[in-house]
Design a protein around this motif. Structure first.
Motif, PDB file in Angstrom:
ATOM      1  N   LEU B 178     -54.428-125.079  24.734  1.00  0.00           N
ATOM      2  CA  LEU B 178     -55.193-123.994  25.364  1.00  0.00           C
ATOM      3  C   LEU B 178     -55.318-122.745  24.492  1.00  0.00           C
ATOM      4  O   LEU B 178     -56.349-122.076  24.525  1.00  0.00           O
ATOM      5  CB  LEU B 178     -54.579-123.636  26.725  1.00  0.00           C
ATOM      6  CG  LEU B 178     -54.967-124.567  27.877  1.00  0.00           C
ATOM      7  CD1 LEU B 178     -54.351-124.082  29.174  1.00  0.00           C
ATOM      8  CD2 LEU B 178     -56.472-124.673  28.057  1.00  0.00           C
ATOM      9  N   SER B 179     -54.284-122.446  23.715  1.00  0.00           N
ATOM     10  CA  SER B 179     -54.404-121.238  22.878  1.00  0.00           C
ATOM     11  C   SER B 179     -55.467-121.437  21.797  1.00  0.00           C
ATOM     12  O   SER B 179     -56.207-120.510  21.461  1.00  0.00           O
ATOM     13  CB  SER B 179     -53.061-120.857  22.265  1.00  0.00           C
ATOM     14  OG  SER B 179     -52.501-121.991  21.683  1.00  0.00           O
ATOM     15  N   GLN B 182     -58.745-120.985  23.535  1.00  0.00           N
ATOM     16  CA  GLN B 182     -59.017-119.564  23.785  1.00  0.00           C
ATOM     17  C   GLN B 182     -59.485-118.873  22.497  1.00  0.00           C
ATOM     18  O   GLN B 182     -60.453-118.100  22.522  1.00  0.00           O
ATOM     19  CB  GLN B 182     -57.756-118.883  24.313  1.00  0.00           C
ATOM     20  CG  GLN B 182     -58.033-117.492  24.833  1.00  0.00           C
ATOM     21  CD  GLN B 182     -56.733-116.705  25.020  1.00  0.00           C
ATOM     22  OE1 GLN B 182     -55.735-116.972  24.359  1.00  0.00           O
ATOM     23  NE2 GLN B 182     -56.768-115.747  25.929  1.00  0.00           N
ATOM     24  N   THR B 198     -63.528-120.488  28.576  1.00  0.00           N
ATOM     25  CA  THR B 198     -62.647-119.486  29.201  1.00  0.00           C
ATOM     26  C   THR B 198     -62.203-119.960  30.594  1.00  0.00           C
ATOM     27  O   THR B 198     -61.040-119.794  30.985  1.00  0.00           O
ATOM     28  CB  THR B 198     -63.366-118.121  29.292  1.00  0.00           C
ATOM     29  OG1 THR B 198     -63.893-117.815  28.009  1.00  0.00           O
ATOM     30  CG2 THR B 198     -62.424-117.010  29.716  1.00  0.00           C
ATOM     31  N   SER B 199     -63.160-120.576  31.334  1.00  0.00           N
ATOM     32  CA  SER B 199     -62.798-121.123  32.663  1.00  0.00           C
ATOM     33  C   SER B 199     -61.724-122.188  32.510  1.00  0.00           C
ATOM     34  O   SER B 199     -60.761-122.239  33.283  1.00  0.00           O
ATOM     35  CB  SER B 199     -64.009-121.758  33.356  1.00  0.00           C
ATOM     36  OG  SER B 199     -65.092-120.904  33.302  1.00  0.00           O
ATOM     37  N   TYR B 201     -59.594-122.437  30.168  1.00  0.00           N
ATOM     38  CA  TYR B 201     -58.343-121.776  29.777  1.00  0.00           C
ATOM     39  C   TYR B 201     -57.569-121.302  31.017  1.00  0.00           C
ATOM     40  O   TYR B 201     -56.351-121.448  31.107  1.00  0.00           O
ATOM     41  CB  TYR B 201     -58.635-120.592  28.853  1.00  0.00           C
ATOM     42  CG  TYR B 201     -57.389-119.822  28.464  1.00  0.00           C
ATOM     43  CD1 TYR B 201     -56.523-120.321  27.496  1.00  0.00           C
ATOM     44  CD2 TYR B 201     -57.066-118.615  29.086  1.00  0.00           C
ATOM     45  CE1 TYR B 201     -55.370-119.633  27.156  1.00  0.00           C
ATOM     46  CE2 TYR B 201     -55.911-117.927  28.753  1.00  0.00           C
ATOM     47  CZ  TYR B 201     -55.068-118.444  27.784  1.00  0.00           C
ATOM     48  OH  TYR B 201     -53.912-117.762  27.458  1.00  0.00           O
ATOM     49  N   TYR B 202     -58.309-120.731  31.985  1.00  0.00           N
ATOM     50  CA  TYR B 202     -57.624-120.202  33.170  1.00  0.00           C
ATOM     51  C   TYR B 202     -57.318-121.284  34.219  1.00  0.00           C
ATOM     52  O   TYR B 202     -56.389-121.153  35.004  1.00  0.00           O
ATOM     53  CB  TYR B 202     -58.438-119.069  33.800  1.00  0.00           C
ATOM     54  CG  TYR B 202     -58.342-117.802  32.978  1.00  0.00           C
ATOM     55  CD1 TYR B 202     -57.145-117.099  32.901  1.00  0.00           C
ATOM     56  CD2 TYR B 202     -59.432-117.340  32.250  1.00  0.00           C
ATOM     57  CE1 TYR B 202     -57.031-115.959  32.123  1.00  0.00           C
ATOM     58  CE2 TYR B 202     -59.335-116.200  31.469  1.00  0.00           C
ATOM     59  CZ  TYR B 202     -58.130-115.507  31.411  1.00  0.00           C
ATOM     60  OH  TYR B 202     -58.011-114.385  30.632  1.00  0.00           O
ATOM     61  N   LEU B 203     -58.128-122.342  34.218  1.00  0.00           N
ATOM     62  CA  LEU B 203     -57.955-123.403  35.228  1.00  0.00           C
ATOM     63  C   LEU B 203     -56.838-124.387  34.860  1.00  0.00           C
ATOM     64  O   LEU B 203     -56.034-124.783  35.703  1.00  0.00           O
ATOM     65  CB  LEU B 203     -59.292-124.158  35.384  1.00  0.00           C
ATOM     66  CG  LEU B 203     -59.462-125.012  36.613  1.00  0.00           C
ATOM     67  CD1 LEU B 203     -59.517-124.137  37.864  1.00  0.00           C
ATOM     68  CD2 LEU B 203     -60.755-125.828  36.513  1.00  0.00           C
ATOM     69  N   ASN B 206     -51.238-124.027  31.222  1.00  0.00           N
ATOM     70  CA  ASN B 206     -50.888-123.772  29.827  1.00  0.00           C
ATOM     71  C   ASN B 206     -49.486-124.327  29.562  1.00  0.00           C
ATOM     72  O   ASN B 206     -48.476-123.645  29.731  1.00  0.00           O
ATOM     73  CB  ASN B 206     -50.943-122.271  29.548  1.00  0.00           C
ATOM     74  CG  ASN B 206     -50.830-121.977  28.065  1.00  0.00           C
ATOM     75  OD1 ASN B 206     -50.480-122.857  27.277  1.00  0.00           O
ATOM     76  ND2 ASN B 206     -51.122-120.746  27.677  1.00  0.00           N
ATOM     77  N   LYS B 209     -46.508-122.920  27.249  1.00  0.00           N
ATOM     78  CA  LYS B 209     -45.569-121.896  27.720  1.00  0.00           C
ATOM     79  C   LYS B 209     -44.163-122.477  27.885  1.00  0.00           C
ATOM     80  O   LYS B 209     -43.190-121.727  27.932  1.00  0.00           O
ATOM     81  CB  LYS B 209     -46.036-121.345  29.080  1.00  0.00           C
ATOM     82  CG  LYS B 209     -47.140-120.314  28.988  1.00  0.00           C
ATOM     83  CD  LYS B 209     -47.376-119.692  30.343  1.00  0.00           C
ATOM     84  CE  LYS B 209     -48.525-118.705  30.309  1.00  0.00           C
ATOM     85  NZ  LYS B 209     -48.263-117.566  29.412  1.00  0.00           N
ATOM     86  N   TYR B 233     -44.894-118.498  36.155  1.00  0.00           N
ATOM     87  CA  TYR B 233     -46.173-119.201  35.988  1.00  0.00           C
ATOM     88  C   TYR B 233     -46.074-120.626  36.551  1.00  0.00           C
ATOM     89  O   TYR B 233     -46.945-121.071  37.306  1.00  0.00           O
ATOM     90  CB  TYR B 233     -46.525-119.238  34.495  1.00  0.00           C
ATOM     91  CG  TYR B 233     -47.780-120.016  34.161  1.00  0.00           C
ATOM     92  CD1 TYR B 233     -49.034-119.437  34.331  1.00  0.00           C
ATOM     93  CD2 TYR B 233     -47.713-121.318  33.662  1.00  0.00           C
ATOM     94  CE1 TYR B 233     -50.187-120.150  34.008  1.00  0.00           C
ATOM     95  CE2 TYR B 233     -48.864-122.025  33.345  1.00  0.00           C
ATOM     96  CZ  TYR B 233     -50.094-121.438  33.517  1.00  0.00           C
ATOM     97  OH  TYR B 233     -51.229-122.149  33.213  1.00  0.00           O
ATOM     98  N   TYR B 237     -48.177-122.186  39.691  1.00  0.00           N
ATOM     99  CA  TYR B 237     -49.066-123.330  39.459  1.00  0.00           C
ATOM    100  C   TYR B 237     -48.667-124.509  40.347  1.00  0.00           C
ATOM    101  O   TYR B 237     -49.508-125.182  40.945  1.00  0.00           O
ATOM    102  CB  TYR B 237     -49.045-123.748  37.976  1.00  0.00           C
ATOM    103  CG  TYR B 237     -50.372-124.355  37.552  1.00  0.00           C
ATOM    104  CD1 TYR B 237     -50.694-125.663  37.898  1.00  0.00           C
ATOM    105  CD2 TYR B 237     -51.307-123.620  36.851  1.00  0.00           C
ATOM    106  CE1 TYR B 237     -51.908-126.216  37.540  1.00  0.00           C
ATOM    107  CE2 TYR B 237     -52.543-124.171  36.494  1.00  0.00           C
ATOM    108  CZ  TYR B 237     -52.828-125.461  36.837  1.00  0.00           C
ATOM    109  OH  TYR B 237     -54.036-126.010  36.500  1.00  0.00           O
TER     110      TYR B 237
END
Lengths: 238, 254
Positions: B178-179, B182, B198-199, B201-203, B206, B209, B233, B237
């Motif tokens: 994901l990074s 992004q 971007t969607s 990335y947020y959906l 990640n 982490k 996080y 999730y």
């Protein structure tokens, strides 16, 4: 009392599996629900115990909706051809189902043993369910329906897959339960057994109730099987 | 709460008695043991190689076990109709979803913990002393496992185990990139692609982490704030995934 009020159910928005079905079953009686394959018996029983919701109408069991957990504390249900958690033993499965009830409805270990004894599973209670025969699974399915000492017992084809001895034993238990004032609703294909046990029957065909009442009134001096076949054929021609 | 605990216990018991799972776990331990042989082939870097290999093994086999256990969680209950026994009792679909989730999380957690003990034994045997940071790695891996189990349970409410496995593998793959996605969206993508990426990335979760494997192996410091953020996080999730699973399951006819 079990009251099924004008329930309808469609699957995929088109197939009308149950069409305005109404039934009233008085407390302490044994009700046999009959019909050819695909008539809607299993759908009706699943709605009655709250597994599925009807598109229209409502079900009341002892004045309570089966969707309320208080009502389900007082229901026993045995599904058709029951499948189990095969890795568990019969006893573990009974304890698992027992623990799903409120403390004051649960059976003690001795009572669980007694149910297993009555239903003929006791000797195999420590065997994994995957090693059970079809008949043993059927007996265990019946046993778990009694674990909370319910007043309303719903059985979907309880005698299917049992040998003649097993059928006699289960029928004897059903008679005892009736004597204790339990209300029993069961689906069956085995008409001779229905004739022996039931006070009332209901006949469903293509989702519609075509008869509900005493067995003797329906038979009209014929055997239940003959009258059943004749009635279904008559409706099929229409 | 009592009902969720009962379903959790039952799910755990079912999972740890599965013979296929035993097969996977045995392979996991063999993999861990092979770190001893492999590390002996390296010159002067035995401990480093064994730690790398062992930590990778725990992650890899943890993932396999998670996917194996989670893919059919609700699907099998519906297909085999075992759910009829539970739902005809005073049990809600939410309780089944939560009980399944915790049961599977404990099962995978237990296996990862046992693999961590095997890892400690291997590292100690090679002369690396007690590498107790492995438990921090396991904790974060458990968070990733929780997210994946939540998603697997969600998928298993509406699709087959095979499809659930494919979706999850895709999510694992994307979740670790994901990074990069992004960065690409910020620097190189056109307007439409930027919105999509971007969607995404947020959906998507990640999952990077929860990857502290590299800093641990190289003995880099680990920020406590980062850890707390990762845990928060994961919990959020997981809550969303489990709620979505419950929502879909609630809508399903049996």
């Amino acid at each position: 009392m079990i009251e099924i009020k004008n329930i309808s159910k469609t699957y995929n928005g088109t197939d009308n599996v149950i069409d305005r079905l109404s039934l009233s079953i008085r407390s302490g009686s044994v009700f046999g629900f009959l019909g050819p394959n695909g008539a809607g018996k299993t759908t009706a029983i699943k709605i009655a115990v709250g597994l599925n919701s009807p598109d229209e109408g409502e079900v009341l069991i002892g004045n309570g909706s089966p969707f309320r957990s208080e009502t389900r504390e007082n229901i026993g249900f045995m599904p058709e051809e029951p499948h189990f958690y095969e890795q568990l033993t019969g006893l573990e499965f009974m304890k698992f189902t027992n623990d799903l009830f409120d403390r004051n409805r649960r059976s003690s270990s001795e009572e669980i043993d007694e149910i297993l004894e009555k239903t003929g599973v006791y000797k195999a209670r420590n065997k994994k369910i995957r090693d059970y025969s079809k008949g043993m699974k059927q007996r265990l399915g019946f046993a778990q329906a009694l674990v909370n000492n319910p007043n309303y017992i719903f059985l979907d084809e309880p005698l299917e897959g049992l040998d003649p001895i097993g059928r006699i034993e289960i029928k004897k238990i059903l008679a005892n339960l009736k004597n204790k004032g339990k209300t029993i609703f069961f689906n069956s294909h085995i008409l001779a057994d229905v004739e022996n046990i039931c006070d009332q029957i209901g006949i469903i065909h293509r989702g519609r109730l075509i008869y509900s009442g005493p067995v003797a009134e329906f038979k009209k001096n014929k055997s239940l099987e003959e009258q059943f076949v004749e009635t279904i054929r008559g409706f099929s021609r229409q | 709460m009592n009902i969720i605990l009962t379903i959790t216990k039952n799910t755990f018991r079912q999972a740890i008695r599965d013979k296929i799972l035993y097969g996977i776990v045995i392979f996991g331990f063999l993999f861990m043991g092979s770190a001893v042989v492999l590390s002996s082939l390296s010159l002067g870097e035995e401990v480093f190689v064994a730690r790398n290999f062992g930590i990778a093994g725990i992650y890899l086999f943890g993932l396999v076990i998670t996917v194996f256990l989670g893919a059919s969680a609700i699907y099998e209950e519906i297909e085999k109709k075992t759910v009829y026994f539970t739902l005809s009792k005073p049990v809600s679909k939410s309780q089944i979803v939560l009980g399944k989730f915790f049961g599977l999380l404990f099962s995978t957690g237990l296996i990862m913990f046992l693999m961590a003990l095997a890892y400690l034994a291997v590292v100690f045997y090679i002369g690396g002393g007690g590498d107790y940071k492995i438990f921090l790695i396991i904790l974060l891996q458990l968070m990733e496992t929780g997210i994946l189990l939540g998603l697997l349970i969600l998928f298993s409410t509406f699709t087959t185990p095979l499809a659930a496995i494919i979706y999850t593998i895709l999510i694992i793959y994307i979740g670790h990139l994901l990074s990069l996605i992004q960065n690409y969206a910020a620097k190189s993508a056109g307007p439409a692609a930027k919105i999509i990426l971007t969607s995404l990335y947020y959906l998507m979760p990640n999952l990077e982490k929860f990857n502290i494997r590299s800093p641990v192996v190289h003995n880099y410091p680990i920020s406590v704030n980062e850890l707390a953020l990762s845990l928060t996080y994961a919990i959020l999730y997981i809550a969303i995934a489990v709620y979505a699973a419950r929502f879909v399951f609630e809508k399903r006819d049996l």
